[in-house]
Write an enzyme that holds these catalytic residues in place. Structure first.
Site, PDB file in Angstrom:
ATOM      1  N   GLU A 196     -53.519 -47.006 -96.828  1.00  0.00           N
ATOM      2  CA  GLU A 196     -53.860 -47.636 -98.103  1.00  0.00           C
ATOM      3  C   GLU A 196     -54.375 -46.550 -99.057  1.00  0.00           C
ATOM      4  OE1 GLU A 196     -56.161 -51.334 -98.044  1.00  0.00           O
ATOM      5  OE2 GLU A 196     -57.253 -50.648 -99.805  1.00  0.00           O
TER       6      GLU A 196
ATOM      7  N   SER B 146     -60.886 -49.202 -96.819  1.00  0.00           N
ATOM      8  CA  SER B 146     -59.875 -49.328 -95.756  1.00  0.00           C
ATOM      9  C   SER B 146     -58.936 -48.129 -95.801  1.00  0.00           C
ATOM     10  CB  SER B 146     -59.048 -50.596 -95.963  1.00  0.00           C
ATOM     11  OG  SER B 146     -59.898 -51.706 -95.987  1.00  0.00           O
TER      12      SER B 146
ATOM     13  N   ARG C 153     -51.547 -54.940-101.916  1.00  0.00           N
ATOM     14  CA  ARG C 153     -52.012 -53.553-102.143  1.00  0.00           C
ATOM     15  C   ARG C 153     -50.893 -52.664-102.714  1.00  0.00           C
ATOM     16  NH1 ARG C 153     -55.700 -56.180-101.046  1.00  0.00           N
ATOM     17  NH2 ARG C 153     -57.461 -55.723 -99.686  1.00  0.00           N
TER      18      ARG C 153
END
Ligand SMILES: Cc1cc2nc3c(=O)[nH]c(=O)nc-3n(C[C@H](O)[C@H](O)[C@H](O)COP(=O)(O)OP(=O)(O)OC[C@H]3O[C@@H](n4cnc5c(N)ncnc54)[C@H](O)[C@@H]3O)c2cc1C
Length: 339
Positions: free
Chosen positions: A335, A239, A165
């Protein structure tokens, strides 16, 4: 001809449905529009913020300067041989439509990433991933335009510094480039990645032993629809936190205390622990605080039940971080990009 608008409400342009404005706002549909917008920002000494589908951001205040909403679309196969095809998607194209296009062309590699929200141009920013596959696995290169100089540059996978990520565009080059297009290298022969447990289980349940591309897309669609809230119904940005990566030593000490803790090996020799499990163990799964909660079916997703403000979301995120740190001694990392 571009039309710069002032004081535009961004509620429809972010999947958390937060009511914040852009000081200046423009939609670009081709490279000429984009160049004109960059020149306008330079002449008017305004910073630029690039907006895709708004599905990975939390807008906590008015965005100062010019918001450029990327609607430069299109996708095509630009080269192929017997084994591979190179497929280019323009940055403003819908990611899901792009994956669907590659699947319809019988190309293998993106099927596990079906139904991820947002645009092609945002996909490299956090190296999107799901069900055992990340963009970096099939990434070939991307074309980007420097927001200061207007120069075009091609970034290889190595240039992008992809990680879990993460990429150079979230760090050293944050806010410096407009990602114009992304090229992926896809296989013309089956090479499925079916190692991810929920995917394997679902295929077995359906007695599919030799899946085709559509089988994978259908299974992914059903898994995602059963677990993830649709932002059109329950606003969210996927998320909220990344899964955490910890050292072998920390992992062993935690496993002693929590033998049932799920985990998997990370690329970089660290151990990845699903943050959704940590949040659930800390007692937050499905627990509502006014207008916000951690989603009842997936504790990693923070949802807005309607009318929440950024401060409500940030306050819950902070509570969750504190509780997880207290119980497990680890730090959750966002995130979602907080603006
Ligand atoms: C229900 C749901 C499920 C999700 N599931 C997943 C998942 O499984 N895996 C996953 O990885 N993500 C997931 N996400 C997060 C999100 O879909 C991805 O991060 C997606 O890539 C964001 O795309 P976007 O166009 O909406 O980006 P935005 O939210 O508009 O922007 C995100 C960041 O990228 C920058 N940016 C956007 N476009 C460009 C561009 N062309 N050039 C330069 N910078 C740009 C923005 O400035 C911002 O910093 C999910 C989100 C939702 C709502």
């Amino acid at each position: 001809m571009i039309k710069i608008k002032e004081n535009i409400d961004l509620t429809p342009f972010n999947t958390f449905r937060l009511k914040q404005a852009a000081e200046f706002f423009v939609i670009v549909k081709n490279v000429q529009d984009l160049r004109a917008a960059i020149i306008w920002a330079k002449e008017n000494k305004q910073p630029i913020f690039i907006l895709g589908g708004g599905s990975n951001i939390l807008i906590s205040q008015k965005i100062k300067g010019l918001v450029i909403k990327n609607e430069i679309k299109g996708m095509e196969i630009i080269d192929k041989n017997d084994d591979y095809a190179l497929v280019e998607g323009k940055g403003g194209e819908s990611w899901t439509k792009f994956v669907n296009f590659t699947v319809n062309q019988g190309l293998y590699g993106l099927e596990n990433l079906f139904l991820i929200y947002g645009t092609v141009g945002a996909a490299p920013i956090q190296n999107i991933g799901a069900y055992g596959v990340e963009l970096k696995d099939v990434f070939y290169h991307l074309k980007a335009i420097n927001l200061k100089t207007g120069h075009e540059k091609i970034f290889s996978a190595a240039d992008c510094l992809f990680a879990y990520r993460d990429s150079i565009f979230k760090n050293k080059l944050k806010g410096k480039y407009f990602i114009y297009s992304v090229v992926v290298k896809l296989s013309r022969k089956p090479n499925f990645k079916l190692t991810y447990a929920p995917l394997k289980t679902e295929l077995a349940k359906r007695k599919i032993t030799e899946p085709c591309l559509r089988d994978i897309v259908n299974v992914i669609t059903d898994i995602r629809n059963s677990k993830l809230p649709n932002p059109g119904v329950l606003p969210n940005a996927g998320s909220y936190f990344k899964n955490i990566e910890i050292s072998e030593r920390k992992f062993k000490s935690l496993l002693k205390k929590y033998p049932e803790m799920p985990y998997f090996q990370s690329d970089n020799k660290k151990i990845k622990i699903p943050s959704g499990w940590l949040i659930e163990q800390a007692g937050f799964k499905g627990k509502r605080f006014g207008k916000v909660s951690m989603y009842e079916k997936q504790a990693l997703i923070l949802v807005n039940h309607g009318g929440a403000q950024a401060k409500d979301i940030l306050a819950l995120a902070e509570k969750v971080k504190k509780a997880v740190n207290k119980k497990f001694g680890v730090d959750l990392v966002e995130e979602v990009r907080v603006i």
